[in-house]
Design a protein around this motif. Structure first.
Motif, short mmCIF file in Angstrom:
data_model
loop_
_atom_site.label_atom_id
_atom_site.label_comp_id
_atom_site.label_asym_id
_atom_site.label_seq_id
_atom_site.Cartn_x
_atom_site.Cartn_y
_atom_site.Cartn_z
N ILE A 819 0.73 -1.25 0.00
CA ILE A 819 0.10 -0.01 -0.02
C ILE A 819 0.90 1.38 0.00
CG2 ILE A 819 -1.61 1.32 1.41
CD1 ILE A 819 -2.82 -1.26 -0.02
N ALA A 820 1.87 1.20 0.92
CA ALA A 820 2.71 2.46 0.86
C ALA A 820 3.46 2.83 -0.44
CB ALA A 820 4.00 2.30 2.15
N GLU A 824 3.40 5.82 -3.47
CA GLU A 824 4.40 6.82 -3.95
C GLU A 824 4.35 6.62 -5.30
OE1 GLU A 824 7.93 4.79 -2.64
OE2 GLU A 824 7.72 5.21 -0.42
N VAL A 825 4.20 5.63 -5.99
CA VAL A 825 3.73 5.65 -7.32
C VAL A 825 2.73 6.39 -7.92
CG1 VAL A 825 3.52 4.07 -9.24
CG2 VAL A 825 5.09 3.30 -7.48
N ALA A 847 -7.07 12.09 -22.23
CA ALA A 847 -5.91 12.08 -21.81
C ALA A 847 -5.59 10.77 -21.15
CB ALA A 847 -5.80 13.08 -20.43
N MET A 848 -4.17 10.12 -21.52
CA MET A 848 -3.73 8.90 -21.39
C MET A 848 -3.09 8.93 -20.03
SD MET A 848 -5.35 7.66 -23.68
CE MET A 848 -5.92 7.53 -25.43
N GLN A 849 -3.35 7.90 -19.19
CA GLN A 849 -2.67 8.09 -17.80
C GLN A 849 -1.38 7.13 -18.22
OE1 GLN A 849 -5.14 5.15 -15.82
NE2 GLN A 849 -6.25 6.70 -15.01
N MET A 850 -0.22 7.83 -17.73
CA MET A 850 1.08 7.20 -17.98
C MET A 850 1.27 6.01 -17.23
SD MET A 850 3.55 10.40 -17.31
CE MET A 850 4.96 9.72 -18.21
N THR A 851 2.08 5.00 -17.91
CA THR A 851 1.82 3.52 -17.43
C THR A 851 3.22 3.65 -16.33
OG1 THR A 851 3.75 3.02 -18.99
CG2 THR A 851 1.57 2.86 -19.81
N MET A 852 3.09 2.62 -15.68
CA MET A 852 4.06 2.24 -14.57
C MET A 852 5.52 1.96 -15.04
SD MET A 852 1.88 0.13 -11.70
CE MET A 852 3.49 -0.01 -10.66
N PHE A 853 5.59 1.62 -16.35
CA PHE A 853 6.84 1.44 -16.89
C PHE A 853 7.54 2.32 -17.68
CE2 PHE A 853 3.84 -2.29 -16.78
CZ PHE A 853 4.56 -2.96 -15.78
#
Length: 890
Positions: A819-820, A824-825, A847-853
């Motif tokens: 969760i923490a 942060e991400v 608008a497109m969300q940025m990916t985690m990668f």
């Protein structure tokens, strides 16, 4: 089948015993069944049938002929019903081969014949719920492409309900499969290899039937069964008409062929005269509010969404306050096919309003139905010759209640109540016929005797008196013989093997007179007979046999007279069901504080202070809280036609969507609704895309299933439809899913104009409210506290500020470290996304969300955004670029 058993069965008939030759002949005539072969007090199965039955019924497998290793197993004939039902529920077909003559009187081998073939669609399952129908269906396809026509016929043999429909055009087969998926028959008949004479490829047939996985038994028939020359004359003959136009089949040949194929199957499986199948109703799906199989499942109208759940999750369970089995089945059918006839809906609502406002008359009406049993199924058992004396007295008990029910119905004067009462046949003559013919408390079986009342037949009364006096005479003989012989323990007795006899103990054998004839010797006694005892035995047994013949004749004549009135009974049963349904609606409306909806022809859908009927009842039953009411306002003509709903999981978005659909269904059924106020413009069809599921067996992923269902909506919805879409596009990458959801909302708004509730986690979609004038944002509310979030389950105007997905994950129990890190991400991506949202809004694209990668850190993005490009010298620009490059490499 093993090689040995196959050889034994297919061997020369001359090498088989007479009984096994009979078995071979019967099995050859019914190769696709399990053959129950009556031998004495057992039904025996042989060869492969025995292997299958032993496995499915957990029976001991033995061998009839150990030398030839012929497998064999059997069940007692008096307990066969239980075993038969177990096989039928597994999808097997069973042929019953009965002994057609008394073994005692037969000369040589007992004559046997197959008297009936039982299948899942033709058997009367005693475990079938009162609210359930047991449909046998047939399907036929004629033509191809644009000229294709598909016919469906449905028959519930237990009640005599018989109806048919037809679809045409390029989507005919898809509509047919959808209708069969909604009805879910227990058995489906179709032409083997060819559907109605049209050569479809094996792949097409497989794909068509693959969507009907819920149908457990699919029975192919010969192609000629599905031809007009064979099927249509069968229909005309059964209903004794010269033309099928009067049955609504004018211009619907495919439907007629499907119905005729059903009748052919009834005859082929020896289902009797079918006197209770006295009408055929052609129906159009467009004549009601259309609900496809997906929507019926998603909304949990009659079955829970997940197999492990109880019926308490269904709308049927919530609304089932019916007093009769016919009413329960009508409620189920009405929920699946709500009316689209405004006049009929208004008439029902007026009748419900009158009854719900008068407790005394409403309860008198419901009380009058207390003793009403399943009139339709009792009639069905009578027609199929499976009704014994006690079923007939149960029928009489139901008929006895009808005059009181008619009187209670006449207490109301709304037009619907008057129409139901006018012409209501209370069948008093049939009640009198049964009451004056059948004994008050008859035995279970006709063979037990004592079924017919005294005074009906003079010869029967004389024979009964002879039987009684004969028993008295036997008692007198016993007393006289005791005195004559001096043997006080002498007894006169009877059994089925030796008839009447005198029993004397071995200790008294020397006192036996010389005119006694020894009949049997036991360990401690001797049995004798006398010429006098033989005479009485002949008289008594002859009287009992003749009495049985007369009782069977009178009972069969009574059955024939009742079946002659089958049409009258079915019409009365239909009216009882409608009375019960309206009484149920009125009872629920008064009990639960439901209000009368205003149903009209416009494009509105508005409810104020509405509650989900199923969730509300479950909360009340569990005592865990109260349902939070919500409101909706949609207008396909003037107001907002699309409501875009955002908010956290568990906040109540799906419940809000389902609630809207259920209230529409209830209103168009003619029932009051759980709301302070409701205004509804007639809905022609409800479409749902709720939840995630896959179909791996057909090679379809979760996303493919979602897109297929969405395509069906976009290709067939109208501006009078209600569309519910929940979390569309979540089964693929963010860019793809958001783009598809964006385009779908625009299409529903701009092209179709359907009243739409669109729940989503894509907050970017809320920007559409600035571009689409008839789209409105709604959000489910939450309360943020220091300990987390609290779901308020209320819906209000405006977009949700965030999704609270991490908070929901915390409530679900994810580890604290996960969760923490997720928080942060999330902060990194929210900062990166803010600029992108502003730029996308200017270009009118999502608008497109940025990916985690993404390889960019938020700090680098922020530095670039803060640079004064106009103030940089070439040297400074090159140095900044080199610095950023080093950081990226690091």
């Amino acid at each position: 089948m093993t090689q040995e058993t196959s050889h034994a069965l297919s061997g020369d008939l001359a090498t088989l015993s007479p009984a096994m030759r009979q078995y071979r002949t019967a099995k050859d005539a019914h190769p696709d069944t399990l053959l129950f072969f009556r031998m004495g007090d057992f039904y025996e199965l042989f060869f492969e049938d025995a292997v299958v039955a032993a496995r499915e019924l957990q029976l001991t497998l033995t061998a009839r002929d150990k030398a030839k290793s012929v497998p064999m197993c059997g069940v007692p004939y008096h307990a066969a019903e239980t075993y038969l039902q177990r096989l039928l529920r597994k999808g097997y077909r069973v042929a019953i081969c009965e002994q057609m003559e008394d073994p005692k009187q037969a000369k040589g081998v007992v004559r046997r014949e197959v008297t009936r073939v039982l299948t899942p669609g033709t058997a009367l399952d005693p475990a079938l719920g009162a609210e359930q129908s047991n449909y046998l269906a047939s399907v036929v396809v004629a033509g191809s492409n644009t000229s294709m026509a598909c016919g469906i016929a449905l028959l519930d043999l237990s009640t005599g309900e018989f109806r048919a429909t037809e679809f045409s055009g390029p989507s005919a087969w898809a509509q047919t499969a959808d209708e069969l998926g909604r009805v879910r028959p227990v058995e489906l008949l179709y032409g083997a290899g060819l559907l109605g004479g049209v050569n479809l490829t094996g792949e097409a047939v497989e794909e068509g039937f693959a969507g009907l996985d819920a149908i457990r038994t699919k029975t192919p028939l010969e192609e000629w069964v599905f031809t007009a020359d064979h099927a249509l004359p069968l229909l005309r003959s059964h209903f004794r008409v010269a033309s099928l136009d009067g049955l609504g089949l004018a211009g619907h040949e495919a439907a007629g062929i499907a119905a005729g194929a059903l009748l052919h199957y009834m005859r082929a499986t020896k289902q009797g005269g079918l006197e209770h199948v006295d009408g055929l109703r052609f129906y159009e799906r467009s004549s009601c509010l259309e609900l496809d199989g997906v929507s019926v499942r998603n909304l949990e109208l009659v079955e829970p969404l997940f197999s492990g759940e109880t019926q308490q999750t269904t709308l049927f369970y919530t609304m089932d306050a019916c007093c009769t089995p016919m009413g329960k089945r009508l409620l189920r059918a009405t929920l699946l096919r709500p009316s689209s006839d405004l006049a009929e809906i208004d008439a029902r609502l007026e009748a419900v309003a009158q009854a719900s406002g008068d407790l005394r008359r409403r309860e008198a009406l419901r009380q009058a139905m207390t003793g009403v049993l399943d009139l339709e199924r009792l009639l069905g058992r009578l027609a199929l010759d499976s009704a014994g004396p006690r079923e007939v007295t149960s029928l009489a008990a139901t008929l006895q209640c009808l005059p009181g029910l008619l009187a209670a119905t006449r207490e109301f004067d709304a037009s619907k109540w008057r129409r139901l009462a006018d012409g209501f046949d209370s069948l008093e003559d049939l009640y009198e016929l049964i009451a004056t013919t059948i004994a008050e408390d008859p035995p279970v079986s006709l063979a037990d005797g004592g079924v017919i009342r005294p005074g009906i037949n003079a010869e029967l009364d004389e024979l009964r008196e002879l039987s009684r006096s004969g028993r008295q005479a036997l008692a007198a003989i016993e007393e006289r013989e005791r005195q004559r012989t001096g043997i006080t323990s002498l007894k006169v007795r009877f059994n089925n093997v030796f008839g009447y006899y005198i029993e004397v103990t071995k200790a008294n054998a020397k006192a036996v007179p010389g005119d006694y004839e020894r009949k049997q010797t036991l360990v401690n006694a001797e049995r004798f007979t006398t010429p006098e005892l033989k005479d009485y035995e002949t008289k008594i047994l002859t009287a009992q046999e003749r009495s049985g013949e007369i009782e069977r004749k009178i009972f069969n004549e009574l059955r024939r007279q009742l079946l002659d009135a089958a049409g009258r009974m079915r019409e009365t049963a239909r009216r009882v069901a409608e009375i019960d349904l309206l009484g149920c609606f009125a009872h629920l409306s008064a009990l639960r504080g439901w209000t009368r909806p205003v149903v009209e022809a416009g494009g509105q859908l508005e409810f104020i202070g509405a509650r989900h009927p199923v969730v509300e009842r479950r909360l009340e039953e569990s005592g865990t809280g109260r349902f939070v009411p919500n409101s909706v306002h949609l207008d396909a003509d003037a107001g907002p036609s699309v409501l875009l709903i955002t908010g956290p999981n568990m906040g109540g978005k799906s419940t809000y969507l389902r609630q809207a659909a259920l209230l529409v269904i209830m209103a168009q059924c003619g029932c009051f609704v759980p709301a302070e106020r409701m205004r509804l413009g007639l809905v022609d069809r409800i479409y749902t895309r709720i939840g995630a599921s896959d179909n791996v067996a057909r090679g379809r992923s979760t996303f493919m299933v979602e897109m297929t269902e969405t395509a069906a909506i976009l290709n067939s919805a109208t501006n009078r439809s209600l569309v519910l879409l929940d979390e569309m596009g979540r089964g693929t990458a963010t860019y793809d899913g958001l783009s598809l959801a964006w385009a779908t909302v625009e299409h529903l708004h701009n092209r179709i104009g359907a009243r739409t509730l669109f729940a989503t986690h894509y907050h970017e979609l809320t920007l559409l409210a600035e571009r689409l004038e008839r789209l409105k944002n709604l959000r489910v509310t939450v309360k943020e506290t220091t300990g987390g979030i609290v779901f308020l389950h209320a819906v209000e105007a405006g977009p949700a500020s965030k999704s609270y997905g991490i908070e929901v994950a915390r409530l679900a129990g994810l580890p604290a470290g996960v969760i923490a890190r997720a928080r942060e991400v999330l902060k990194l991506h929210e900062r990166a996304e803010s600029q992108q949202v502003r730029e996308a809004a200017a270009d009118h694209v999502p608008a497109m969300q940025m990916t985690m990668f993404t390889p960019l850190s938020q700090r680098i993005v922020d530095r670039i955004a803060e640079v004064d490009v106009d103030g940089l010298t070439p040297r400074e620009a090159l140095n900044l670029l080199a610095e950023l490059q080093r950081e990226l490499k690091g």
